[in-house]
Design a protein around this motif. Structure first.
Motif, PDB file in Angstrom:
ATOM      1  N   VAL A 490      -6.828  -3.939  -5.470  1.00  4.86           N
ATOM      2  CA  VAL A 490      -7.524  -5.209  -5.629  1.00  4.86           C
ATOM      3  C   VAL A 490      -8.949  -4.875  -6.046  1.00  4.86           C
ATOM      4  CG1 VAL A 490      -8.377  -7.269  -4.441  1.00  4.86           C
ATOM      5  CG2 VAL A 490      -6.092  -6.399  -3.936  1.00  4.86           C
ATOM      6  N   ASN A 491      -9.352  -5.365  -7.185  1.00  8.05           N
ATOM      7  CA  ASN A 491     -10.665  -5.035  -7.728  1.00  8.05           C
ATOM      8  C   ASN A 491     -10.869  -3.519  -7.782  1.00  8.05           C
ATOM      9  OD1 ASN A 491     -12.981  -5.990  -8.936  1.00  8.05           O
ATOM     10  ND2 ASN A 491     -14.156  -6.091  -7.033  1.00  8.05           N
ATOM     11  N   GLU A 492      -9.843  -2.854  -8.272  1.00  4.79           N
ATOM     12  CA  GLU A 492      -9.852  -1.386  -8.464  1.00  4.79           C
ATOM     13  C   GLU A 492      -9.774  -0.585  -7.169  1.00  4.79           C
ATOM     14  OE1 GLU A 492      -9.864  -0.445 -11.667  1.00  4.79           O
ATOM     15  OE2 GLU A 492     -10.516  -2.326 -12.590  1.00  4.79           O
ATOM     16  N   GLU A 493      -9.737  -1.267  -6.016  1.00  3.28           N
ATOM     17  CA  GLU A 493      -9.682  -0.534  -4.743  1.00  3.28           C
ATOM     18  C   GLU A 493      -8.271  -0.581  -4.175  1.00  3.28           C
ATOM     19  OE1 GLU A 493     -12.075   0.160  -1.939  1.00  3.28           O
ATOM     20  OE2 GLU A 493     -13.973  -0.110  -3.009  1.00  3.28           O
ATOM     21  N   PRO A 494      -7.700   0.573  -3.802  1.00  2.00           N
ATOM     22  CA  PRO A 494      -6.356   0.537  -3.199  1.00  2.00           C
ATOM     23  C   PRO A 494      -6.384  -0.150  -1.824  1.00  2.00           C
ATOM     24  CG  PRO A 494      -7.236   2.782  -3.223  1.00  2.00           C
ATOM     25  CD  PRO A 494      -8.227   1.928  -3.945  1.00  2.00           C
ATOM     26  N   VAL A 495      -5.442  -1.053  -1.601  1.00  2.00           N
ATOM     27  CA  VAL A 495      -5.339  -1.711  -0.298  1.00  2.00           C
ATOM     28  C   VAL A 495      -4.170  -1.055   0.417  1.00  2.00           C
ATOM     29  CG1 VAL A 495      -4.966  -3.920   0.864  1.00  2.00           C
ATOM     30  CG2 VAL A 495      -6.172  -3.851  -1.313  1.00  2.00           C
ATOM     31  N   ASP A 496      -4.479  -0.109   1.311  1.00  2.00           N
ATOM     32  CA  ASP A 496      -3.373   0.702   1.854  1.00  2.00           C
ATOM     33  C   ASP A 496      -2.398  -0.099   2.711  1.00  2.00           C
ATOM     34  OD1 ASP A 496      -5.234   0.502   3.792  1.00  2.00           O
ATOM     35  OD2 ASP A 496      -5.370   2.643   4.256  1.00  2.00           O
ATOM     36  N   ALA A 497      -2.852  -1.237   3.254  1.00  2.92           N
ATOM     37  CA  ALA A 497      -1.945  -2.068   4.046  1.00  2.92           C
ATOM     38  C   ALA A 497      -0.803  -2.611   3.198  1.00  2.92           C
ATOM     39  CB  ALA A 497      -2.701  -3.229   4.682  1.00  2.92           C
ATOM     40  N   LEU A 498      -1.013  -2.660   1.906  1.00  2.00           N
ATOM     41  CA  LEU A 498       0.003  -3.241   1.033  1.00  2.00           C
ATOM     42  C   LEU A 498       0.801  -2.190   0.273  1.00  2.00           C
ATOM     43  CD1 LEU A 498      -2.019  -6.269  -0.411  1.00  2.00           C
ATOM     44  CD2 LEU A 498      -0.291  -6.308   1.382  1.00  2.00           C
ATOM     45  N   SER A 499       0.466  -0.929   0.466  1.00  2.00           N
ATOM     46  CA  SER A 499       1.218   0.081  -0.269  1.00  2.00           C
ATOM     47  C   SER A 499       2.586   0.244   0.380  1.00  2.00           C
ATOM     48  CB  SER A 499       0.466   1.408  -0.314  1.00  2.00           C
ATOM     49  OG  SER A 499       0.426   2.002   0.955  1.00  2.00           O
ATOM     50  N   MET A 500       3.567   0.530  -0.451  1.00  2.00           N
ATOM     51  CA  MET A 500       4.919   0.637   0.075  1.00  2.00           C
ATOM     52  C   MET A 500       5.727   1.625  -0.730  1.00  2.00           C
ATOM     53  SD  MET A 500       6.654  -2.814  -1.348  1.00  2.00           S
ATOM     54  CE  MET A 500       5.630  -3.988  -0.508  1.00  2.00           C
ATOM     55  N   ILE A 501       6.825   2.069  -0.101  1.00  5.82           N
ATOM     56  CA  ILE A 501       7.717   2.969  -0.812  1.00  5.82           C
ATOM     57  C   ILE A 501       8.836   2.130  -1.403  1.00  5.82           C
ATOM     58  CG2 ILE A 501       9.358   4.853  -0.483  1.00  5.82           C
ATOM     59  CD1 ILE A 501       7.232   5.968   1.517  1.00  5.82           C
ATOM     60  N   VAL A 502       9.054   2.307  -2.692  1.00  4.33           N
ATOM     61  CA  VAL A 502      10.062   1.496  -3.385  1.00  4.33           C
ATOM     62  C   VAL A 502      10.948   2.378  -4.250  1.00  4.33           C
ATOM     63  CG1 VAL A 502       8.652  -0.610  -3.481  1.00  4.33           C
ATOM     64  CG2 VAL A 502       8.488   1.066  -5.322  1.00  4.33           C
ATOM     65  N   HIS A 503      12.082   1.830  -4.622  1.00  2.00           N
ATOM     66  CA  HIS A 503      12.964   2.534  -5.528  1.00  2.00           C
ATOM     67  C   HIS A 503      12.399   2.388  -6.941  1.00  2.00           C
ATOM     68  CE1 HIS A 503      16.683   3.387  -7.811  1.00  2.00           C
ATOM     69  NE2 HIS A 503      16.876   4.221  -6.813  1.00  2.00           N
ATOM     70  N   ARG A 504      12.418   3.466  -7.710  1.00  2.00           N
ATOM     71  CA  ARG A 504      11.795   3.428  -9.024  1.00  2.00           C
ATOM     72  C   ARG A 504      12.382   2.309  -9.890  1.00  2.00           C
ATOM     73  NH1 ARG A 504       8.722   7.548 -11.199  1.00  2.00           N
ATOM     74  NH2 ARG A 504       9.695   9.104  -9.879  1.00  2.00           N
ATOM     75  N   GLY A 505      13.684   2.102  -9.744  1.00  2.95           N
ATOM     76  CA  GLY A 505      14.363   1.087 -10.543  1.00  2.95           C
ATOM     77  C   GLY A 505      13.897  -0.333 -10.262  1.00  2.95           C
ATOM     78  N   THR A 506      13.403  -0.600  -9.062  1.00  2.00           N
ATOM     79  CA  THR A 506      12.987  -1.957  -8.728  1.00  2.00           C
ATOM     80  C   THR A 506      11.466  -2.064  -8.625  1.00  2.00           C
ATOM     81  OG1 THR A 506      13.273  -1.483  -6.384  1.00  2.00           O
ATOM     82  CG2 THR A 506      15.112  -2.544  -7.489  1.00  2.00           C
ATOM     83  N   ILE A 592       0.930 -10.834   5.010  1.00  2.00           N
ATOM     84  CA  ILE A 592       2.337 -11.037   5.330  1.00  2.00           C
ATOM     85  C   ILE A 592       3.033 -11.768   4.189  1.00  2.00           C
ATOM     86  CG2 ILE A 592       3.965 -12.029   6.970  1.00  2.00           C
ATOM     87  CD1 ILE A 592       1.594 -11.762   9.030  1.00  2.00           C
ATOM     88  N   ALA A 593       2.376 -12.810   3.695  1.00  2.00           N
ATOM     89  CA  ALA A 593       2.987 -13.616   2.636  1.00  2.00           C
ATOM     90  C   ALA A 593       3.295 -12.778   1.403  1.00  2.00           C
ATOM     91  CB  ALA A 593       2.087 -14.794   2.281  1.00  2.00           C
ATOM     92  N   ALA A 594       2.405 -11.838   1.096  1.00  2.00           N
ATOM     93  CA  ALA A 594       2.593 -11.033  -0.104  1.00  2.00           C
ATOM     94  C   ALA A 594       3.842 -10.170  -0.013  1.00  2.00           C
ATOM     95  CB  ALA A 594       1.378 -10.154  -0.340  1.00  2.00           C
ATOM     96  N   LEU A 595       4.260  -9.888   1.217  1.00  3.67           N
ATOM     97  CA  LEU A 595       5.389  -8.991   1.399  1.00  3.67           C
ATOM     98  C   LEU A 595       6.723  -9.706   1.312  1.00  3.67           C
ATOM     99  CD1 LEU A 595       3.736  -7.047   4.270  1.00  3.67           C
ATOM    100  CD2 LEU A 595       4.194  -6.205   1.987  1.00  3.67           C
ATOM    101  N   ARG A 596       6.678 -11.017   1.421  1.00  2.25           N
ATOM    102  CA  ARG A 596       7.911 -11.786   1.278  1.00  2.25           C
ATOM    103  C   ARG A 596       8.259 -11.807  -0.203  1.00  2.25           C
ATOM    104  NH1 ARG A 596       9.664 -12.481   5.992  1.00  2.25           N
ATOM    105  NH2 ARG A 596       8.189 -13.031   7.607  1.00  2.25           N
TER     106      ARG A 596
END
Ligand code: GDP
Ligand code: MG
Length: 598
Positions: A490-506, A592-596
């Protein structure tokens, strides 16, 4: 109590089919409580349980029932938790019983939870007494449901009791059926003590309370008892049962269910499934079925106001007193400050704890993206690590492979919604294993990565099927996957609370969805805010929140003085619930909302 006058049973049902209402009726019919005391539902006593209509902690009530044969029976009714997250607790409760009342809603019929529970019950060799409840409803179709119980579950339902727990129809028949159909427990009074620890919880007055089912021997007040799995010995200082009010007893014999206290301070010392034996004359073997429960979903909990950290620590410690199945350890984050990394049995468990912290302890919290536990194989024989927090992800160059936990899910859904449910499973990387149809309903079995399920799978399932679909799952082990860490900037700054591990395909779809939602959730500022999703240094999705024009702000704060003051106060209050990221304020709800998933 003579063994042949004891009946131990639980009630199994899909959520909302009437388990608690029926339990209350049985208590009332056998004189356990006065009408006034009954005015509150007894077995679901926590506020959150009530609102969500689920039972979190198992409870047991002892009833005295004089049957038509003239004998007075001791009926132990065991209430079990009603959610997949608490499957192990359920299994121990069931192991403490010889039978079960199978409650099926006469209008809804057999549902996923009905099936999952009944199969577990059959696994525990239970005698099952079918009860078709809610026959008072205009939409009730008891004969159709009777046939469904026979077709789908495969048990004889010809003498299923037709009941309405709400209006009291069929209650005497249910009590007679319990006595006649459910077998008496077996046990040896002369053998060394063996009692199963069914449940434990913290009572502010009595300390740790332990619910036990005696298998052999006798459990007495004043006895030194060894907990075989924990390897500890305690002096029993109270023995009793719930009627449902506490009644103190001198002892509990074979087949009996009751509680003990032993001046234990921490529920973690009284683990569900442990075997209690006499310290002086111990049993040689523990009872089977003990399992160490492990949290499967992890997230960070941080106070919105950094000054609340101590309060958060105290509150979490208090909750933990009553629930040894969640874990917590301190965590520091560059952006969020001091908080805790917590582990839970599942997402519902997480939400319950988070809600209790917010409601009962009045804390404003930021919950970071929930994560499952990944197994990371490091290159050059660097060994294996369990990753609980995406923030701790090692440098991708040092990673040989990443594995994630998979589940097998059984979904039960009316035909008309099947298409959208199958698509949902597909979108979540599901592998279809089986698909069958029974009377207008489909039963789909899928293998799915747990990671794709923990966020909002259940909510999506419910909304896509107008609430009709239900599902159950169990873990089936780890599988390697093409998994990457996705960062949100967000504004070039990583927000670590929102980082997640995802499958490359999705990753791209997820990243785009996340950026779009954040764009809606983050209020405009006086400057333009880029929102980006990135893997490594590579941006995979991007949105921009345009700048707010100065004169617009000036205008909206114009007008009369009180309105202006009110607005400012409101803003100030709102500020306490925001977090600053590189001079951008992100409201608490956004996390929380962003994660839904959209
Ligand atoms: P549980 O989730 O299985 O414990 O279900 P509850 O006992 O909490 O009941 C769920 C809802 O169904 C509540 O609103 C009850 O009042 C209602 N209910 C329970 N039994 C009956 C019944 O026999 N007839 C009708 N009409 N409603 C019932
Ligand atoms: Mg209930």
């Amino acid at each position: 109590t003579p063994l042949n006058t004891i009946r131990n049973f639980s009630i199994i049902a899909h959520i909302d089919h009437g388990k608690s209402t029926l339990a209350d009726r049985l208590i009332q019919a056998t004189g356990g409580l006065t009408d006034r005391e009954m005015s509150e539902q007894v077995l679901d006593n926590m506020e959150i349980e009530k609102e969500r209509g689920i039972t979190i902690k198992a409870q047991t009530v002892r009833l005295s029932y004089k049957a038509h044969d003239g004998e007075t029976y001791t009926l132990n009714l065991m209430d079990t938790p009603g959610h997949v997250d608490f499957a192990y607790e359920v299994s121990r409760s069931l192991a403490a019983c010889e039978g079960a009342l199978l409650v099926v809603d006469a209008a809804q019929g057999v549902e996923a939870q009905t099936l999952a529970n009944v199969y577990q019950s059959i696994e525990h060799d239970h005698e099952i007494v079918p009860v078709i409840n809610k026959i008072d409803l205009p939409a009730a179709e008891p004969e159709k449901v009777r046939a469904e119980i026979e077709d789908v579950i495969g048990i004889d339902a010809s003498d299923a009791v037709l009941a309405s727990a709400k209006s009291g129809i069929g209650i005497p028949d249910i009590l007679e059926a319990i006595v006649r159909k459910i077998p008496a427990p077996k046990g040896d009074a002369d053998a060394p003590l063996k009692a199963m620890l069914v449940d434990s919880w913290y009572d502010p007055y009595l300390g740790v309370m332990i619910l036990v089912r005696v298998v052999d021997g006798t459990l007495r007040k004043g006895q030194q008892v060894t907990f075989m799995q924990a390897g500890t010995t305690h002096l029993i200082d109270r023995v009793g049962c719930f009627r449902p009010k506490i009644e103190q007893l001198t002892d509990l014999g074979p087949g009996e269910i009751g509680f003990i206290t032993a001046q234990i301070k921490d529920v973690a010392q009284a683990r569900v499934g442990d075997t209690l034996t006499d310290a002086k004359r111990p049993a040689t073997e523990a009872l089977p079925g003990f399992k160490e429960v492990q949290p499967v979903v992890f997230c960070g909990l941080f106070p919105v106001d950094a000054n609340d950290f101590e309060k958060l620590r105290e509150s979490i410690s208090k909750l933990r007193l009553n629930d040894a199945s969640f874990s917590f350890e301190m965590e520091t984050s560059a952006a969020l400050g001091f908080g805790f990394r917590c582990g839970f049995l599942g997402l519902l468990h997480l939400e319950i704890i988070q809600e209790r912290l917010t409601r009962e302890y009045d804390l404003d919290l930021i919950t970071t993206a929930p994560s499952v536990v990944y197994q990371i194989e490091l290159s050059h024989d660097g060994g294996q690590i369990d990753l609980h927090n995406p923030a701790d992800m090692p440098d991708p160059n040092k990673i040989e492979s990443i594995s994630e936990p998979w589940i097998e899910a059984v979904i039960y859904v009316p035909d008309e919604y099947l298409g959208s449910i199958l698509k949902l499973c597909q979108d979540r990387r599901g592998i279809q294993k089986n698909l069958t149809y029974v009377g207008g309903r489909a039963q789909a079995t899928y293998e799915l990565p747990l990671n794709e399920v923990v966020f909002d799978f259940y909510d999506r399932l419910k909304s896509l099927s107008k609430g009709y679909a239900s599902f159950d799952y169990h873990q089936i082990g780890y599988r390697e996957g093409d998994l990457v860490k996705m960062s949100i900037l967000v504004n070039e700054e990583p927000v670590d609370a929102l980082s997640m591990i995802v499958h490359r395909g999705t990753a791209e779809t997820r990243g785009r969805g996340m950026c779009e939602r954040l764009k809606e959730l983050i209020p405009r500022h006086l400057f333009k805010i880029p929102i980006q999703a990135a893997i490594g240094g590579k941006v995979i999705a991007r949105e921009t929140i345009s700048a707010m024009r100065k004169d617009v702000t000036a205008k909206c704060y114009g007008g009369d003085a009180t309105r202006k003051r009110k607005l400012l106060e409101k803003q100030k209050k709102g500020k306490a619930k925001m977090r600053e990221y590189g001079s951008v304020s992100i409201p608490q709800e956004a996390f929380i909302a962003a994660l839904r998933m959209g």
